[in-house]
Design a protein around this motif. Structure first.
Motif, PDB file in Angstrom:
ATOM      1  N   HIS A 105      81.765  22.498 -17.683  1.00  0.00           N
ATOM      2  CA  HIS A 105      82.574  21.292 -17.527  1.00  0.00           C
ATOM      3  C   HIS A 105      81.946  20.081 -18.215  1.00  0.00           C
ATOM      4  CE1 HIS A 105      84.410  17.815 -15.396  1.00  0.00           C
ATOM      5  NE2 HIS A 105      85.496  18.543 -15.607  1.00  0.00           N
ATOM      6  N   CYS A 106      80.674  19.798 -17.950  1.00  0.00           N
ATOM      7  CA  CYS A 106      80.041  18.598 -18.521  1.00  0.00           C
ATOM      8  C   CYS A 106      79.024  18.894 -19.607  1.00  0.00           C
ATOM      9  CB  CYS A 106      79.398  17.762 -17.420  1.00  0.00           C
ATOM     10  SG  CYS A 106      77.958  18.536 -16.638  1.00  0.00           S
ATOM     11  N   GLY A 107      78.636  20.148 -19.773  1.00  0.00           N
ATOM     12  CA  GLY A 107      77.683  20.519 -20.812  1.00  0.00           C
ATOM     13  C   GLY A 107      76.224  20.365 -20.441  1.00  0.00           C
ATOM     14  N   SER A 108      75.921  19.966 -19.223  1.00  0.00           N
ATOM     15  CA  SER A 108      74.515  19.797 -18.827  1.00  0.00           C
ATOM     16  C   SER A 108      73.720  21.078 -19.035  1.00  0.00           C
ATOM     17  CB  SER A 108      74.411  19.410 -17.347  1.00  0.00           C
ATOM     18  OG  SER A 108      74.868  18.122 -17.116  1.00  0.00           O
ATOM     19  N   SER A 109      72.516  20.923 -19.548  1.00  0.00           N
ATOM     20  CA  SER A 109      71.582  22.038 -19.682  1.00  0.00           C
ATOM     21  C   SER A 109      71.090  22.407 -18.292  1.00  0.00           C
ATOM     22  CB  SER A 109      70.397  21.626 -20.552  1.00  0.00           C
ATOM     23  OG  SER A 109      70.836  21.205 -21.820  1.00  0.00           O
ATOM     24  N   ILE A 110      71.324  23.642 -17.887  1.00  0.00           N
ATOM     25  CA  ILE A 110      70.928  24.082 -16.550  1.00  0.00           C
ATOM     26  C   ILE A 110      69.602  24.830 -16.592  1.00  0.00           C
ATOM     27  CG2 ILE A 110      71.560  25.469 -14.529  1.00  0.00           C
ATOM     28  CD1 ILE A 110      73.408  23.031 -14.957  1.00  0.00           C
ATOM     29  N   GLY A 111      69.476  25.799 -17.496  1.00  0.00           N
ATOM     30  CA  GLY A 111      68.238  26.554 -17.487  1.00  0.00           C
ATOM     31  C   GLY A 111      68.087  27.557 -18.597  1.00  0.00           C
ATOM     32  N   PHE A 112      66.995  28.287 -18.508  1.00  0.00           N
ATOM     33  CA  PHE A 112      66.536  29.234 -19.519  1.00  0.00           C
ATOM     34  C   PHE A 112      66.123  30.524 -18.837  1.00  0.00           C
ATOM     35  CE2 PHE A 112      62.647  31.135 -21.164  1.00  0.00           C
ATOM     36  CZ  PHE A 112      62.995  31.437 -22.469  1.00  0.00           C
ATOM     37  N   ARG A 113      66.413  31.644 -19.515  1.00  0.00           N
ATOM     38  CA  ARG A 113      65.915  32.939 -19.053  1.00  0.00           C
ATOM     39  C   ARG A 113      65.355  33.706 -20.232  1.00  0.00           C
ATOM     40  NH1 ARG A 113      71.212  33.580 -16.983  1.00  0.00           N
ATOM     41  NH2 ARG A 113      71.342  35.705 -17.776  1.00  0.00           N
ATOM     42  N   SER A 114      64.221  34.348 -20.007  1.00  0.00           N
ATOM     43  CA  SER A 114      63.657  35.229 -21.016  1.00  0.00           C
ATOM     44  C   SER A 114      64.546  36.449 -21.175  1.00  0.00           C
ATOM     45  CB  SER A 114      62.247  35.676 -20.618  1.00  0.00           C
ATOM     46  OG  SER A 114      61.376  34.575 -20.577  1.00  0.00           O
ATOM     47  N   LYS A 115      64.402  37.128 -22.284  1.00  0.00           N
ATOM     48  CA  LYS A 115      65.187  38.329 -22.561  1.00  0.00           C
ATOM     49  C   LYS A 115      65.034  39.321 -21.420  1.00  0.00           C
ATOM     50  CE  LYS A 115      65.913  41.818 -26.109  1.00  0.00           C
ATOM     51  NZ  LYS A 115      65.506  42.275 -27.452  1.00  0.00           N
ATOM     52  N   GLY A 116      66.168  39.826 -20.927  1.00  0.00           N
ATOM     53  CA  GLY A 116      66.170  40.834 -19.881  1.00  0.00           C
ATOM     54  C   GLY A 116      66.085  40.302 -18.459  1.00  0.00           C
ATOM     55  N   CYS A 117      65.962  38.992 -18.290  1.00  0.00           N
ATOM     56  CA  CYS A 117      65.857  38.413 -16.939  1.00  0.00           C
ATOM     57  C   CYS A 117      67.237  38.138 -16.356  1.00  0.00           C
ATOM     58  CB  CYS A 117      65.043  37.121 -16.968  1.00  0.00           C
ATOM     59  SG  CYS A 117      63.293  37.401 -17.276  1.00  0.00           S
ATOM     60  N   SER A 118      67.355  38.291 -15.046  1.00  0.00           N
ATOM     61  CA  SER A 118      68.620  38.050 -14.358  1.00  0.00           C
ATOM     62  C   SER A 118      68.766  36.566 -14.018  1.00  0.00           C
ATOM     63  CB  SER A 118      68.679  38.874 -13.072  1.00  0.00           C
ATOM     64  OG  SER A 118      67.733  38.369 -12.148  1.00  0.00           O
ATOM     65  N   LEU A 119      69.953  36.176 -13.583  1.00  0.00           N
ATOM     66  CA  LEU A 119      70.213  34.785 -13.208  1.00  0.00           C
ATOM     67  C   LEU A 119      69.279  34.329 -12.085  1.00  0.00           C
ATOM     68  CD1 LEU A 119      71.897  32.233 -13.651  1.00  0.00           C
ATOM     69  CD2 LEU A 119      73.553  33.150 -12.015  1.00  0.00           C
ATOM     70  N   SER A 120      68.861  35.236 -11.226  1.00  0.00           N
ATOM     71  CA  SER A 120      67.955  34.868 -10.129  1.00  0.00           C
ATOM     72  C   SER A 120      66.564  34.476 -10.645  1.00  0.00           C
ATOM     73  CB  SER A 120      67.840  36.001  -9.115  1.00  0.00           C
ATOM     74  OG  SER A 120      67.229  37.130  -9.706  1.00  0.00           O
ATOM     75  N   GLU A 121      66.272  34.793 -11.911  1.00  0.00           N
ATOM     76  CA  GLU A 121      64.968  34.477 -12.505  1.00  0.00           C
ATOM     77  C   GLU A 121      65.034  33.269 -13.443  1.00  0.00           C
ATOM     78  OE1 GLU A 121      62.813  38.533 -13.365  1.00  0.00           O
ATOM     79  OE2 GLU A 121      64.958  38.729 -13.817  1.00  0.00           O
ATOM     80  N   ILE A 122      66.103  32.483 -13.369  1.00  0.00           N
ATOM     81  CA  ILE A 122      66.289  31.345 -14.259  1.00  0.00           C
ATOM     82  C   ILE A 122      65.203  30.295 -14.056  1.00  0.00           C
ATOM     83  CG2 ILE A 122      67.819  30.082 -12.683  1.00  0.00           C
ATOM     84  CD1 ILE A 122      69.501  29.301 -15.178  1.00  0.00           C
ATOM     85  N   GLU A 123      64.769  29.698 -15.141  1.00  0.00           N
ATOM     86  CA  GLU A 123      63.908  28.524 -15.097  1.00  0.00           C
ATOM     87  C   GLU A 123      64.839  27.325 -15.184  1.00  0.00           C
ATOM     88  OE1 GLU A 123      60.600  28.501 -17.841  1.00  0.00           O
ATOM     89  OE2 GLU A 123      60.549  30.689 -17.812  1.00  0.00           O
ATOM     90  N   LEU A 124      64.780  26.428 -14.202  1.00  0.00           N
ATOM     91  CA  LEU A 124      65.700  25.299 -14.145  1.00  0.00           C
ATOM     92  C   LEU A 124      65.146  24.078 -14.869  1.00  0.00           C
ATOM     93  CD1 LEU A 124      66.848  25.530 -10.424  1.00  0.00           C
ATOM     94  CD2 LEU A 124      68.164  26.142 -12.460  1.00  0.00           C
ATOM     95  N   ALA A 125      66.036  23.329 -15.507  1.00  0.00           N
ATOM     96  CA  ALA A 125      65.659  22.074 -16.148  1.00  0.00           C
ATOM     97  C   ALA A 125      65.278  21.072 -15.062  1.00  0.00           C
ATOM     98  CB  ALA A 125      66.825  21.552 -16.987  1.00  0.00           C
ATOM     99  N   LEU A 126      64.104  20.500 -15.176  1.00  0.00           N
ATOM    100  CA  LEU A 126      63.617  19.601 -14.128  1.00  0.00           C
ATOM    101  C   LEU A 126      64.446  18.334 -14.007  1.00  0.00           C
ATOM    102  CD1 LEU A 126      59.738  19.877 -14.375  1.00  0.00           C
ATOM    103  CD2 LEU A 126      61.326  21.101 -12.894  1.00  0.00           C
ATOM    104  N   ALA A 127      65.086  17.917 -15.079  1.00  0.00           N
ATOM    105  CA  ALA A 127      65.882  16.687 -15.042  1.00  0.00           C
ATOM    106  C   ALA A 127      67.105  16.813 -14.132  1.00  0.00           C
ATOM    107  CB  ALA A 127      66.318  16.300 -16.448  1.00  0.00           C
ATOM    108  N   LEU A 128      67.451  18.012 -13.703  1.00  0.00           N
ATOM    109  CA  LEU A 128      68.613  18.219 -12.836  1.00  0.00           C
ATOM    110  C   LEU A 128      68.367  17.822 -11.388  1.00  0.00           C
ATOM    111  CD1 LEU A 128      69.695  21.770 -14.055  1.00  0.00           C
ATOM    112  CD2 LEU A 128      70.818  19.602 -14.573  1.00  0.00           C
ATOM    113  N   PHE A 129      67.105  17.706 -10.988  1.00  0.00           N
ATOM    114  CA  PHE A 129      66.821  17.454  -9.581  1.00  0.00           C
ATOM    115  C   PHE A 129      67.200  16.037  -9.200  1.00  0.00           C
ATOM    116  CE2 PHE A 129      64.698  21.388 -10.211  1.00  0.00           C
ATOM    117  CZ  PHE A 129      64.930  22.040  -9.010  1.00  0.00           C
ATOM    118  N   ASP A 130      67.824  15.917  -8.036  1.00  0.00           N
ATOM    119  CA  ASP A 130      68.362  14.645  -7.556  1.00  0.00           C
ATOM    120  C   ASP A 130      67.362  13.840  -6.737  1.00  0.00           C
ATOM    121  OD1 ASP A 130      70.846  15.275  -8.708  1.00  0.00           O
ATOM    122  OD2 ASP A 130      71.438  16.406  -6.940  1.00  0.00           O
ATOM    123  N   GLU A 131      66.170  14.337  -6.609  1.00  0.00           N
ATOM    124  CA  GLU A 131      65.147  13.672  -5.800  1.00  0.00           C
ATOM    125  C   GLU A 131      63.783  13.980  -6.412  1.00  0.00           C
ATOM    126  OE1 GLU A 131      64.912  15.696  -1.898  1.00  0.00           O
ATOM    127  OE2 GLU A 131      66.217  17.172  -2.831  1.00  0.00           O
TER     128      GLU A 131
END
Length: 137
Positions: free
Chosen positions: A78-104
């Motif tokens: 919807h807004c295009g925000s960068s959410i995260g990164f995963r290495s090859k073969g990693c599942s969504l549960s192993e995502i590295e999240l962009a730190l700028a997304l945190f609200d606190e």
């Protein structure tokens, strides 16, 4: 999870995607590779592996781009925000999240710059953190 354990919430720019995590893994670096720079639209991307990720809303809006090297970049459709990164073969549960997304404020400390061999010529690293031309290894 204990009743006293802190949860850290985050969201994308439009707020349609939201999540919470229980904690953060160690070894959080500013990544200067060209893919992180382009994905985040900045001099580097800063992402972290997290513990206890729960998607609170908008999981269906997660969109993925799989790069030629097999890594996956996830963003909000919807807004295009960068959410995260995963290495090859990693599942969504192993995502590295962009730190700028945190609200606190979050209890993390950046400990390195990685892939500095690919940093932009206009980006000057002025802190004392260790620098690795490639990854940490």
């Amino acid at each position: 999870m204990s009743h006293t354990e802190k949860m850290y919430k985050g969201s994308c720019l439009c707020g349609k995607i939201s999540f919470e995590v229980h904690g953060f893994e160690q070894h959080i670096a500013h990544c200067h590779c060209s893919m992180c720079r382009k994905f985040h639209g900045s001099a580097y991307g800063t992402l972290a592996k997290v513990r206890g990720l729960t998607w609170l809303s908008g999981k269906e809006l997660l969109t993925e781009y799989v790069a030629p090297n097999g890594t996956t970049r996830t963003f909000c459709s919807h807004c295009g925000s960068s959410i995260g990164f995963r290495s090859k073969g990693c599942s969504l549960s192993e995502i590295e999240l962009a730190l700028a997304l945190f609200d606190e404020d979050i209890p993390i400390q950046i400990d390195a710059h990685i892939f500095t061999a690919y940093k932009s010529n206009w980006d000057e690293i002025t802190d004392e953190l260790p620098q690795y031309k490639e990854g940490r290894n």
